[in-house]
Motif scaffolding. Structure first.
Motif, PDB file in Angstrom:
ATOM      1  N   GLY A   1       4.563  33.860  43.412  1.00 44.13           N
ATOM      2  CA  GLY A   1       5.833  34.494  43.097  1.00 44.13           C
ATOM      3  C   GLY A   1       5.726  35.701  42.178  1.00 44.13           C
ATOM      4  N   ARG A   2       4.492  36.131  41.847  1.00 41.69           N
ATOM      5  CA  ARG A   2       4.312  37.321  41.010  1.00 41.69           C
ATOM      6  C   ARG A   2       4.605  38.575  41.821  1.00 41.69           C
ATOM      7  NH1 ARG A   2      -1.405  35.235  38.979  1.00 41.69           N
ATOM      8  NH2 ARG A   2      -1.562  35.351  41.229  1.00 41.69           N
ATOM      9  N   VAL A   3       5.349  39.496  41.228  1.00 45.55           N
ATOM     10  CA  VAL A   3       5.675  40.755  41.904  1.00 45.55           C
ATOM     11  C   VAL A   3       4.457  41.674  41.834  1.00 45.55           C
ATOM     12  CG1 VAL A   3       7.216  42.747  41.967  1.00 45.55           C
ATOM     13  CG2 VAL A   3       8.122  40.496  41.344  1.00 45.55           C
ATOM     14  N   LEU A   4       4.006  42.130  42.998  1.00 45.03           N
ATOM     15  CA  LEU A   4       2.828  42.989  43.092  1.00 45.03           C
ATOM     16  C   LEU A   4       3.203  44.463  43.194  1.00 45.03           C
ATOM     17  CD1 LEU A   4       0.839  40.850  45.694  1.00 45.03           C
ATOM     18  CD2 LEU A   4       0.745  40.728  43.198  1.00 45.03           C
ATOM     19  N   ALA A   5       4.314  44.748  43.857  1.00 39.71           N
ATOM     20  CA  ALA A   5       4.763  46.131  44.042  1.00 39.71           C
ATOM     21  C   ALA A   5       6.252  46.123  44.356  1.00 39.71           C
ATOM     22  CB  ALA A   5       3.996  46.803  45.177  1.00 39.71           C
ATOM     23  N   THR A   6       6.911  47.231  44.017  1.00 38.67           N
ATOM     24  CA  THR A   6       8.324  47.394  44.332  1.00 38.67           C
ATOM     25  C   THR A   6       8.522  48.764  44.970  1.00 38.67           C
ATOM     26  OG1 THR A   6       8.867  48.355  42.175  1.00 38.67           O
ATOM     27  CG2 THR A   6       9.066  45.949  42.383  1.00 38.67           C
ATOM     28  N   ALA A   7       9.661  48.917  45.636  1.00 39.72           N
ATOM     29  CA  ALA A   7       9.961  50.204  46.265  1.00 39.72           C
ATOM     30  C   ALA A   7      11.459  50.404  46.375  1.00 39.72           C
ATOM     31  CB  ALA A   7       9.336  50.285  47.657  1.00 39.72           C
ATOM     32  N   THR A   8      11.831  51.673  46.444  1.00 35.37           N
ATOM     33  CA  THR A   8      13.172  52.056  46.856  1.00 35.37           C
ATOM     34  C   THR A   8      12.983  53.054  47.990  1.00 35.37           C
ATOM     35  OG1 THR A   8      13.282  53.833  45.221  1.00 35.37           O
ATOM     36  CG2 THR A   8      14.250  51.711  44.593  1.00 35.37           C
ATOM     37  N   SER A   9      13.946  53.074  48.896  1.00 33.66           N
ATOM     38  CA  SER A   9      13.856  53.956  50.040  1.00 33.66           C
ATOM     39  C   SER A   9      15.238  54.416  50.470  1.00 33.66           C
ATOM     40  CB  SER A   9      13.174  53.210  51.209  1.00 33.66           C
ATOM     41  OG  SER A   9      13.089  54.026  52.354  1.00 33.66           O
ATOM     42  N   THR A  10      15.262  55.584  51.075  1.00 29.30           N
ATOM     43  CA  THR A  10      16.454  56.094  51.735  1.00 29.30           C
ATOM     44  C   THR A  10      16.104  56.275  53.194  1.00 29.30           C
ATOM     45  OG1 THR A  10      17.010  57.313  49.718  1.00 29.30           O
ATOM     46  CG2 THR A  10      18.209  57.905  51.743  1.00 29.30           C
ATOM     47  N   CYS A  11      16.961  55.787  54.071  1.00 27.97           N
ATOM     48  CA  CYS A  11      16.739  55.927  55.508  1.00 27.97           C
ATOM     49  C   CYS A  11      17.880  56.730  56.117  1.00 27.97           C
ATOM     50  CB  CYS A  11      16.647  54.561  56.189  1.00 27.97           C
ATOM     51  SG  CYS A  11      15.170  53.631  55.740  1.00 27.97           S
ATOM     52  N   LEU A  12      17.518  57.651  56.996  1.00 34.26           N
ATOM     53  CA  LEU A  12      18.482  58.412  57.760  1.00 34.26           C
ATOM     54  C   LEU A  12      18.948  57.543  58.915  1.00 34.26           C
ATOM     55  CD1 LEU A  12      19.822  61.182  58.459  1.00 34.26           C
ATOM     56  CD2 LEU A  12      17.802  61.614  59.881  1.00 34.26           C
ATOM     57  N   VAL A  13      20.250  57.452  59.128  1.00 33.27           N
ATOM     58  CA  VAL A  13      20.825  56.723  60.265  1.00 33.27           C
ATOM     59  C   VAL A  13      21.339  57.772  61.236  1.00 33.27           C
ATOM     60  CG1 VAL A  13      22.629  55.106  60.977  1.00 33.27           C
ATOM     61  CG2 VAL A  13      21.433  54.766  58.785  1.00 33.27           C
ATOM     62  N   PHE A  14      20.989  57.621  62.514  1.00 35.02           N
ATOM     63  CA  PHE A  14      21.359  58.641  63.489  1.00 35.02           C
ATOM     64  C   PHE A  14      21.502  58.047  64.892  1.00 35.02           C
ATOM     65  CE2 PHE A  14      16.802  58.346  63.417  1.00 35.02           C
ATOM     66  CZ  PHE A  14      16.391  58.503  64.723  1.00 35.02           C
ATOM     67  N   THR A  15      22.083  58.848  65.769  1.00 34.81           N
ATOM     68  CA  THR A  15      22.176  58.501  67.188  1.00 34.81           C
ATOM     69  C   THR A  15      21.105  59.291  67.906  1.00 34.81           C
ATOM     70  OG1 THR A  15      24.559  58.174  66.974  1.00 34.81           O
ATOM     71  CG2 THR A  15      23.680  58.452  69.209  1.00 34.81           C
TER      72      THR A  15
END
Length: 179
Positions: free
Chosen positions: A164-178
């Protein structure tokens, strides 16, 4: 005078302790299933992948990746690092964690998409908190959509070891499109 040598000249004979290993990567052309994905909700598509209706994406073979569970706005994956993921300093390359985090963030966004919509990563910010080796064993990653959207979605994710130890974290932005 300095003399450069080629990688062939730098090779040395392998000893019993330094044996070459091989890893076979097998995949199915992902383009037909990507087209099929546009005909169903993202959640249904990913669940079909978990159920085996669709094969895993090619990247899964490279890092021993498995999509474990999905629910609206959340995806969980697992992967097992091995020596083939090592960097020159003898630990798992940060790209392993970045690939796992990018994948789980994208899939979390995909769970929020209706049929006919797609996504792509715009950015990924990773923080490496603990190193990984082949002894780390199976790790799990969870991605959580913090703000869905019709044009952009925001996600956070983490990777944990079996304890249960946290090894890495991230934040991301994703483009949503058609498409």
């Amino acid at each position: 005078m300095l003399r450069s040598s080629s990688s062939y000249e730098k090779r040395r004979d392998m000893t019993e302790l330094d044996q070459a290993q091989q890893k076979t990567i097998t995949w199915v052309d992902p383009r037909p299933q990507a087209a099929a994905a546009l005909t169903m909700s993202g959640l249904d598509y990913l669940q079909a992948m978990i159920d085996g209706t669709f094969p895993a994406p090619p990247i899964a073979s490279h890092i021993n990746l498995e999509l474990v569970t999905v629910s609206p706005g959340v995806a969980e994956m697992a992967a097992t690092p091995d020596e083939s993921h090592y960097n020159p300093i003898g630990s798992v390359h940060g790209g392993f964690a970045a690939t796992l985090l990018d994948s789980v963030c994208g899939c979390a966004v995909q769970t929020t998409l209706p049929a006919g919509k797609a996504y792509t990563s715009l950015d990924l910010s990773v923080s490496f908190l603990r190193g990984m080796t082949s002894e780390t064993g199976r790790v799990t990653a969870q991605g959580r959509v913090t703000k869905p959207g019709s044009r952009a979605a925001f996600v956070e994710a983490d990777i944990k070891d079996a304890a249960g130890r946290v090894l890495a974290t991230a934040t991301s932005t994703c483009l949503v499109f058609t498409p």
